[in-house]
Enzyme design. Structure first.
Site, mmCIF file in Angstrom:
data_model
loop_
_atom_site.group_PDB
_atom_site.id
_atom_site.type_symbol
_atom_site.label_atom_id
_atom_site.label_comp_id
_atom_site.label_asym_id
_atom_site.label_seq_id
_atom_site.Cartn_x
_atom_site.Cartn_y
_atom_site.Cartn_z
ATOM 1 N N TYR A 152 0.828 -1.211 0.000
ATOM 2 C CA TYR A 152 0.000 0.000 0.000
ATOM 3 C C TYR A 152 0.862 1.261 0.000
ATOM 4 C CZ TYR A 152 -4.471 -2.182 -0.171
ATOM 5 O OH TYR A 152 -5.552 -2.872 -0.632
ATOM 6 N N ARG B 27 1.658 1.757 -3.551
ATOM 7 C CA ARG B 27 0.508 2.290 -4.290
ATOM 8 C C ARG B 27 0.252 3.754 -3.900
ATOM 9 N NH1 ARG B 27 -2.282 -1.510 -7.241
ATOM 10 N NH2 ARG B 27 -3.963 -0.029 -7.585
ATOM 11 N N GLN C 242 -15.402 3.459 -7.132
ATOM 12 C CA GLN C 242 -14.785 2.324 -6.434
ATOM 13 C C GLN C 242 -13.311 2.629 -6.182
ATOM 14 O OE1 GLN C 242 -16.173 -1.565 -8.468
ATOM 15 N NE2 GLN C 242 -16.542 0.061 -9.929
ATOM 16 N N ASP D 103 -8.234 6.488 -4.879
ATOM 17 C CA ASP D 103 -7.112 7.383 -5.160
ATOM 18 C C ASP D 103 -7.422 8.869 -4.963
ATOM 19 O OD1 ASP D 103 -8.597 8.103 -7.490
ATOM 20 O OD2 ASP D 103 -7.590 6.554 -8.668
ATOM 21 N N HIS E 204 -15.061 2.356 -1.628
ATOM 22 C CA HIS E 204 -13.999 1.473 -1.135
ATOM 23 C C HIS E 204 -12.953 2.203 -0.307
ATOM 24 C CE1 HIS E 204 -14.990 -1.536 -4.609
ATOM 25 N NE2 HIS E 204 -15.871 -1.544 -3.649
ATOM 26 N N CYS F 57 -7.296 2.415 12.536
ATOM 27 C CA CYS F 57 -6.895 1.398 13.503
ATOM 28 C C CYS F 57 -7.593 0.088 13.131
ATOM 29 C CB CYS F 57 -7.303 1.842 14.910
ATOM 30 S SG CYS F 57 -7.032 0.538 16.120
ATOM 31 N N GLY G 14 -15.035 2.559 -16.849
ATOM 32 C CA GLY G 14 -13.758 1.955 -16.451
ATOM 33 C C GLY G 14 -13.865 0.984 -15.302
ATOM 34 N N SER H 180 -14.725 -3.191 -14.418
ATOM 35 C CA SER H 180 -14.910 -4.498 -15.056
ATOM 36 C C SER H 180 -16.234 -5.128 -14.660
ATOM 37 C CB SER H 180 -13.768 -5.430 -14.645
ATOM 38 O OG SER H 180 -13.703 -5.501 -13.237
ATOM 39 N N ALA I 160 -11.612 6.265 -21.356
ATOM 40 C CA ALA I 160 -12.409 7.265 -20.644
ATOM 41 C C ALA I 160 -11.867 8.671 -20.905
ATOM 42 C CB ALA I 160 -12.389 6.962 -19.148
HETATM 43 P P1 NAD Z 1 -10.840 -3.445 -12.604
HETATM 44 O O1 NAD Z 1 -9.360 -3.395 -12.545
HETATM 45 O O2 NAD Z 1 -11.528 -4.714 -12.272
HETATM 46 O O3 NAD Z 1 -11.351 -3.049 -14.070
HETATM 47 C C1 NAD Z 1 -10.901 -1.923 -14.755
HETATM 48 C C2 NAD Z 1 -11.687 -1.815 -16.034
HETATM 49 O O4 NAD Z 1 -11.335 -0.589 -16.642
HETATM 50 C C3 NAD Z 1 -11.401 -2.916 -17.044
HETATM 51 O O5 NAD Z 1 -12.631 -3.421 -17.519
HETATM 52 C C4 NAD Z 1 -10.639 -2.197 -18.172
HETATM 53 O O6 NAD Z 1 -10.948 -2.676 -19.455
HETATM 54 C C5 NAD Z 1 -11.139 -0.809 -18.043
HETATM 55 N N1 NAD Z 1 -10.187 0.210 -18.472
HETATM 56 C C6 NAD Z 1 -8.836 0.214 -18.343
HETATM 57 N N2 NAD Z 1 -8.320 1.354 -18.818
HETATM 58 C C7 NAD Z 1 -9.371 2.106 -19.243
HETATM 59 C C8 NAD Z 1 -9.495 3.390 -19.820
HETATM 60 N N3 NAD Z 1 -8.420 4.159 -20.061
HETATM 61 N N4 NAD Z 1 -10.738 3.844 -20.127
HETATM 62 C C9 NAD Z 1 -11.838 3.078 -19.891
HETATM 63 N N5 NAD Z 1 -11.780 1.851 -19.361
HETATM 64 C C10 NAD Z 1 -10.565 1.374 -19.030
HETATM 65 O O7 NAD Z 1 -11.323 -2.278 -11.668
HETATM 66 P P2 NAD Z 1 -12.681 -2.070 -10.873
HETATM 67 O O8 NAD Z 1 -13.817 -2.536 -11.701
HETATM 68 O O9 NAD Z 1 -12.628 -0.683 -10.379
HETATM 69 O O10 NAD Z 1 -12.657 -3.049 -9.625
HETATM 70 C C11 NAD Z 1 -11.577 -3.504 -8.918
HETATM 71 C C12 NAD Z 1 -11.293 -2.883 -7.561
HETATM 72 O O11 NAD Z 1 -10.047 -2.282 -7.713
HETATM 73 C C13 NAD Z 1 -12.142 -1.811 -6.997
HETATM 74 O O12 NAD Z 1 -12.574 -2.300 -5.794
HETATM 75 C C14 NAD Z 1 -11.196 -0.621 -6.699
HETATM 76 O O13 NAD Z 1 -11.372 -0.211 -5.360
HETATM 77 C C15 NAD Z 1 -9.870 -1.199 -6.814
HETATM 78 N N6 NAD Z 1 -8.784 -0.413 -7.440
HETATM 79 C C16 NAD Z 1 -8.758 0.953 -7.346
HETATM 80 C C17 NAD Z 1 -7.756 1.676 -7.982
HETATM 81 C C18 NAD Z 1 -7.730 3.180 -7.866
HETATM 82 O O14 NAD Z 1 -8.136 3.738 -6.862
HETATM 83 N N7 NAD Z 1 -7.279 3.872 -8.915
HETATM 84 C C19 NAD Z 1 -6.784 1.010 -8.717
HETATM 85 C C20 NAD Z 1 -6.834 -0.387 -8.765
HETATM 86 C C21 NAD Z 1 -7.861 -1.072 -8.134
#
Ligand code: NAD
Length: 251
Positions: free
Chosen positions: A72, A75, A106, A109, A124, A132, A192, A194, A236
């Site tokens: 973390y 990240r 979700q 960041d 999330h 804590c 964006g 899945s 996006a």
């Molecule tokens: P995911 O990783 O499961 O899916 C990401 C989706 O975004 C994919 O379907 C992919 O095809 C699509 N994608 C990738 N680049 C793109 C773009 N430029 N434009 C449009 N679509 C694009 O992510 P999720 O569905 O958010 O779920 C997974 C979990 O991951 C969530 O719980 C989230 O909290 C967490 N997460 C968050 C971050 C963050 O805060 N940035 C990063 C990684 C994971």
């Protein structure tokens, strides 16, 4: 917008123009263009031997607290260096074009708030906070000197990232607000994500079943248009500025 990306269908623009309540759900994909890897992206460097799903769990933190803390921290560094991209910025403009707007993310960041979106619902949590592990008190600053994870200043239990891990409950109030918004909106954009992580994945289906128009903007989808359902394949950071510019032009 690049040539291969689809134009925004006029009927979708019309639905957006007349929407009373627009809900936007975002996932990791919207932040990919800011350089933050999605969970499905392969991990790199030191972390290549682990999948994100192995590290983002309460069990991983219980058995390997330092490993999870360090992941973390890595990240968090990426997030701290990241800037909102054209997609985040377009959404911050979009909220001024409809009577009622709800942004549900979700992502952990904080880039929607950094782009100027007001009050995004963070389903999330937020990686820039810790809490804590026992009594849930939240902190926005902590010391990295000494033992890691750092101990809670009040009770000494380990501090953990203030994010929702796989297998954990979402914050109740945030989830209720998201659920109510999805059930009562007339248009939802799902961007964006899945659609694999519940319960967020159910929100577009709920909106659609309650009669809303739903548009999915994602790199993974096969383009498809039918009444009240649009699947737009593209980035996006390209699709959203095009969509918002078209709405702004229509006035
Ligand atoms: P995911 O990783 O499961 O899916 C990401 C989706 O975004 C994919 O379907 C992919 O095809 C699509 N994608 C990738 N680049 C793109 C773009 N430029 N434009 C449009 N679509 C694009 O992510 P999720 O569905 O958010 O779920 C997974 C979990 O991951 C969530 O719980 C989230 O909290 C967490 N997460 C968050 C971050 C963050 O805060 N940035 C990063 C990684 C994971």
């Amino acid at each position: 917008m690049s040539k291969e990306e689809p134009a925004i269908p006029n009927s979708l623009l019309e639905a957006l123009r007349t929407a009373q309540h627009l809900v936007v759900l975002t996932g990791a994909g919207i932040s990919a263009e800011s350089g933050i890897p999605t969970f499905r992206d392969a991990q790199t460097g030191l972390w290549a031997q682990y999948s994100a799903e192995e590290l983002a769990t309460p069990e991983a933190f219980q058995h390997h607290p330092r490993l999870v803390w360090d992941w973390y921290a890595w990240r968090r560094q990426m997030v701290a260096a990241a800037k909102p991209n054209a997609g985040h910025l377009a959404l911050a403009r979009l909220e001024h074009l409809v009577p009622t707007f709800t942004l549900i993310t979700q992502n952990v960041d904080g880039l929607h708030a950094a782009a100027g979106s007001r009050a995004p619902i963070e389903l999330h949590g937020n990686i820039m906070r810790v809490r804590c592990a026992t009594e849930e008190t939240r902190y926005t600053t902590w010391s990295e000197e000494g033992a890691l994870p750092p101990p809670c200043p009040t009770c000494g239990a380990p501090l953990r990232p203030d994010v929702v891990w796989f297998g954990e409950q979402l914050p109740v109030i945030a989830l209720e607000r998201a659920w109510t918004a999805a059930a009562t909106c007339d248009v939802m954009l799902s961007i964006g994500t899945s659609g694999l992580v519940e319960p967020a994945a159910s929100l577009p289906r709920l909106a659609y079943n309650r009669g809303a128009t739903v548009a999915v903007l994602n790199l993974d989808v096969t383009p498809h248009n039918e009444e009240r359902l649009y699947l737009l394949n593209g980035q996006a950071g390209s699709l959203l500025p095009a969509l918002v510019a078209a709405l702004e032009q229509q006035g």
